[in-house]
Motif scaffolding. Sequence first.
Motif, PDB file in Angstrom:
ATOM      1  N   PRO A  47       0.845  -1.093  -0.056  1.00 21.94           N
ATOM      2  CA  PRO A  47       0.024   0.084   0.252  1.00 21.94           C
ATOM      3  C   PRO A  47       0.879   1.402   0.005  1.00 21.94           C
ATOM      4  CG  PRO A  47      -0.002  -1.122   2.136  1.00 21.94           C
ATOM      5  CD  PRO A  47       0.844  -1.922   1.231  1.00 21.94           C
ATOM      6  N   GLU A  48       0.140   2.340  -0.628  1.00 25.60           N
ATOM      7  CA  GLU A  48       1.027   3.624  -0.610  1.00 25.60           C
ATOM      8  C   GLU A  48       1.730   3.795   0.526  1.00 25.60           C
ATOM      9  OE1 GLU A  48       0.649   7.673  -2.576  1.00 25.60           O
ATOM     10  OE2 GLU A  48      -1.063   6.518  -2.720  1.00 25.60           O
ATOM     11  N   TRP A  84      -1.846  -5.563   5.663  1.00 24.31           N
ATOM     12  CA  TRP A  84      -0.582  -5.270   5.170  1.00 24.31           C
ATOM     13  C   TRP A  84       0.536  -6.156   5.458  1.00 24.31           C
ATOM     14  CZ3 TRP A  84      -0.508   0.602   7.225  1.00 24.31           C
ATOM     15  CH2 TRP A  84      -1.288   1.358   6.614  1.00 24.31           C
TER      16      TRP A  84
END
Length: 514
Positions: A47-48, A84
């Motif tokens: 993820p960013e 994540w």
Amino acid sequence: MALKMGNRASASAVKMSSSQVLDAASSSAINAETMMRIEAIIATELPEELRASAQGLLRAVAGKVAVPGHFDAFCCQAFAKPEWAAASSVLIAEMFEQDEDQLAEMARIPDLVIEMGSGQVNVTCMVASRWAARGETHRLSRLADAIVASHASRNACAVDIMLALAATLAVTRFSRAEQLYNAALPLAGEEHQEALADARRWLAAGRVVCSAVQDERDFWDVRLRKPKTAWTWRSKAERETLDHLSEWLTADMEGADLFKAVLPECWWELAMKFAQQQEKLMQAAQKLEAVKLANGVSSKAHHEPVQVHGRAPRDILPHPQAGPFARFLLPWFCGCLAMLLTVLVLPREFVVRILDTLKPQAVLTSPAEMEAWRKDTLNKKAIEMVPYAPQHALAKTGDWLENEKVISGQSRELPFESPQYLQLLVWLHWDPPLNEEVRMHVCTQLLKRVKADAISLWELLVYPGSVNAVAIKQAAREALTDKSFQWSEEEKKRLATIVANSKGYLGVPTTGKK
């Protein structure tokens, strides 16, 4: 439109970072191909929110600067959310593939548990394997506790980890290992049967010594996992450990095969035979008691006090059955005594007898006569040593790595103290190995085994043209300077004569050239 621009900006940032990282690749353990693969993972799978931290970690790993700090910063973010953790697991495993030891030092157990809960075990496998290889059972034990206490123990992806930990901790931390095994059992499938069997086997061994003190459990863990090592059993601590084991181990126990592989062979064989005899005696006593009861004679009536005129009555009791401790301690003592007799008594007598049979009946003065006599003696020796022909054949044609165990007296078939091992060394003097290194080791091992008696054999075989004359002379030369040997003046002269090779058999001058 703004979203697209943002994506392009992110891609541009990643590309710039990639260029910077690749510049550092030349001085790091990560090659350019791996760098590109890691960059792709960061750009496409993370993820960013994690990318900047991941890039910082990658630069630190590539430059080998401040890695622990960047690793902690990344993990604090990456394992904050279970969704994540899975992607981060792949990235960390890829990044530290060439430096698992550093990863094992930095990894935190809560993060490993979160990783397992996310369905990934990459990092946990790498870290746990390094902890196991380094003998860090305290860390493995803490990981086991955390797994059992968390939802990770209910994750099918963690079954392999739990079973591997159970097998690893079975001897040193039996209760924790058993908990892991029981937690993994309901989740195990067909693909886990081999791991289940391995864990059960080690748990059985751990159960035997689970009541021992920690030092003894650690002792057995090391030895059981290295069955091919030639362990010694001479120190007081080793003998005490054997003594304690005799109170717990029986031949029919599951896991006994693991102990049998490392225990002194004589101890095991005598202990098992003695235990079998005791078992037969016990069965016979039980049958006799059953017959007495069937005939209406109780055991109490059988042992009525014997009344002697003028004396107080006294019970005459039967000999008690030997307990488990006695059943194993006596064979162990007998085994040690047998080994002691083999080491201190048999070799000298055996060596003298061997050398007496090898000496020629007449004085031989020419190399041709010596060679003919040698061939005749070799034929007789080969017939005597037929059971050990495979070991001789391997020593004859193989190199030192192939023969080290046998030639050094560390094999089960031919232990160092055995007469058969001595016979093999003598045979290999008569029919030397083709490999020079093996040939030299044969000479030095004979010297270690029989000390000064080796000189008598060497004097027979240093005639001109002898295949192993060079190796014998070299061994004699080294023996003269070796401070561990205490040679008499006569023995020094004989060794010096072998080195000079100025005389033939028993001091008779040879007719050949030196």
